[in-house]
Design an enzyme around this catalytic site. Structure first.
Site, PDB file in Angstrom:
ATOM      1  CE  LYS A  20     -45.893   1.958 -20.825  1.00 26.11           C
ATOM      2  NZ  LYS A  20     -45.160   2.964 -20.186  1.00 26.11           N
ATOM      3  CE  LYS A  68     -46.204   6.153 -26.128  1.00 22.21           C
ATOM      4  NZ  LYS A  68     -46.545   7.083 -25.104  1.00 22.21           N
ATOM      5  CE  LYS A 107     -41.011  10.369 -20.231  1.00 20.91           C
ATOM      6  NZ  LYS A 107     -42.100   9.509 -19.730  1.00 20.91           N
TER       7      LYS A 107
HETATM    8  P1  ATP Z   1     -43.027   5.747 -21.149  1.00 21.99           P
HETATM    9  O1  ATP Z   1     -42.124   5.302 -22.280  1.00 21.99           O
HETATM   10  O2  ATP Z   1     -42.380   5.686 -19.820  1.00 21.99           O
HETATM   11  O3  ATP Z   1     -44.374   5.087 -21.179  1.00 21.99           O
HETATM   12  P2  ATP Z   1     -43.726   8.079 -22.691  1.00 21.99           P
HETATM   13  O4  ATP Z   1     -42.532   8.514 -23.472  1.00 21.99           O
HETATM   14  O5  ATP Z   1     -44.780   7.348 -23.428  1.00 21.99           O
HETATM   15  O6  ATP Z   1     -43.283   7.294 -21.385  1.00 21.99           O
HETATM   16  P3  ATP Z   1     -45.369   9.716 -20.935  1.00 21.99           P
HETATM   17  O7  ATP Z   1     -44.688  10.202 -19.696  1.00 21.99           O
HETATM   18  O8  ATP Z   1     -46.267   8.531 -20.806  1.00 21.99           O
HETATM   19  O9  ATP Z   1     -44.287   9.411 -22.058  1.00 21.99           O
HETATM   20  O10 ATP Z   1     -46.162  10.902 -21.617  1.00 21.99           O
HETATM   21  C1  ATP Z   1     -45.974  12.276 -21.363  1.00 21.99           C
HETATM   22  C2  ATP Z   1     -46.660  13.103 -22.410  1.00 21.99           C
HETATM   23  O11 ATP Z   1     -45.980  12.959 -23.665  1.00 21.99           O
HETATM   24  C3  ATP Z   1     -48.123  12.734 -22.687  1.00 21.99           C
HETATM   25  O12 ATP Z   1     -48.874  13.912 -22.899  1.00 21.99           O
HETATM   26  C4  ATP Z   1     -48.062  11.930 -23.964  1.00 21.99           C
HETATM   27  O13 ATP Z   1     -49.253  11.997 -24.709  1.00 21.99           O
HETATM   28  C5  ATP Z   1     -46.927  12.631 -24.671  1.00 21.99           C
HETATM   29  N1  ATP Z   1     -46.264  11.718 -25.614  1.00 21.99           N
HETATM   30  C6  ATP Z   1     -45.603  10.593 -25.285  1.00 21.99           C
HETATM   31  N2  ATP Z   1     -45.081  10.017 -26.393  1.00 21.99           N
HETATM   32  C7  ATP Z   1     -45.449  10.793 -27.444  1.00 21.99           C
HETATM   33  C8  ATP Z   1     -45.232  10.720 -28.857  1.00 21.99           C
HETATM   34  N3  ATP Z   1     -44.524   9.737 -29.383  1.00 21.99           N
HETATM   35  N4  ATP Z   1     -45.740  11.689 -29.646  1.00 21.99           N
HETATM   36  C9  ATP Z   1     -46.449  12.712 -29.103  1.00 21.99           C
HETATM   37  N5  ATP Z   1     -46.706  12.849 -27.767  1.00 21.99           N
HETATM   38  C10 ATP Z   1     -46.214  11.905 -26.946  1.00 21.99           C
END
Ligand code: ATP
Ligand code: LTN
Length: 225
Positions: A116, A198, A201
């Site tokens: 980040k 990964k 969102k």
């Molecule tokens: P951001 O892009 O804003 O950092 P994010 O998509 O990474 O958000 P989070 O809100 O940080 O999502 O995570 C919410 C949940 O989703 C957590 O339990 C995280 O481990 C899970 N998660 C996020 N991305 C993945 C992925 N690509 N595969 C599996 N689990 C995921």
């Protein structure tokens, strides 16, 4: 909620945009089945999301949309506690206390912090570095036993365990030391544009992610690319 002799489950998602297939398969899909066996708390972690600059009106909408999405994914407010992190000031209060036993070195090495910081070099704020301490506070505040999350959060969970043990040893036995609950399938869904990254969102490239709101045509188009 029946609180008798059941273990506590806590999890949360940031209201940073449209929920992806990664968020669903890695986290939210696994929540509903836990509701009968455990005392579950499911939280929209809006304080975490402001570590990246947000537009206030969008953040408010995303927060309420995410509450609705939890319910749509089977989280039942009659069985579980469903809430918004910023409505409970104790999360930020405990985070301060935990800050005083967190080392700069251990926060500095967190993979998500490094990623980040690279992405948001123009807004390298202390919240980005403190993010895992606030997450530890979310978990420890409720004497959580189990934390269902995707693989990317294992390092943060380790910190929560370390802080619980450190506090207990330094002061008095206070916190339950939580365990992660990472499911075998779906815990690490990759970006459609970069198989090493990964799916996330907040990815500005819409073609890299499948959201729960994409139409079947959009999903087919994104996979074909
Ligand atoms: P951001 O892009 O804003 O950092 P994010 O998509 O990474 O958000 P989070 O809100 O940080 O999502 O995570 C919410 C949940 O989703 C957590 O339990 C995280 O481990 C899970 N998660 C996020 N991305 C993945 C992925 N690509 N595969 C599996 N689990 C995921
Ligand atoms: N950091 C998590 C979101 C989160 C969380 C939590 C997950 C904040 N607090 C407590 C489980 C338990 C993430 O997925 N990025």
């Amino acid at each position: 909620m029946d609180t008798q002799n059941k273990k506590v489950v806590f999890s949360g998602v940031q209201p940073t945009g449209k929920i992806t297939l990664g968020n669903y398969l890695g986290a939210i899909k696994n929540w509903a089945p836990l509701q009968d066996e455990y005392n579950c708390l499911y939280c929209v972690v809006d304080l975490h999301s402001i570590t990246v600059q947000q537009v206030p009106a969008e953040l408010r909408k995303n927060t309420m949309d995410l509450v609705a999405l939890y319910i749509a994914c089977g989280v039942d407010p009659n069985k579980s506690i469903l809430f918004i992190q910023s409505h409970v000031p104790q999360h930020a209060e405990l985070a301060w206390t935990l800050d005083t036993i967190s080392y700069i070195g251990e926060l500095n090495r967190m993979t998500q912090f490094k990623e980040k910081s690279r992405k948001h070099a123009d807004n390298l704020n202390m919240g980005l570095m403190n993010y895992p301490v606030l997450m530890a506070s979310d978990i420890l505040l409720f004497q959580t036993d189990l934390v269902p999350v995707g693989k990317d959060q294992i390092q943060h969970l380790e910190l929560a365990r370390d802080l619980a043990e450190r506090f207990n040893n330094r002061y008095s036995p206070t916190f339950v030391v939580p365990e992660g609950l990472v499911f075998k399938s779906g815990s690490s869904i990759k970006s459609l544009q970069d198989p090493l990254a990964k799916m996330s969102k907040s990815d500005p490239n819409e073609n890299a992610i499948i959201t729960l709101f994409d139409t079947p045509d959009e999903i087919r188009r994104k996979f074909k690319r």
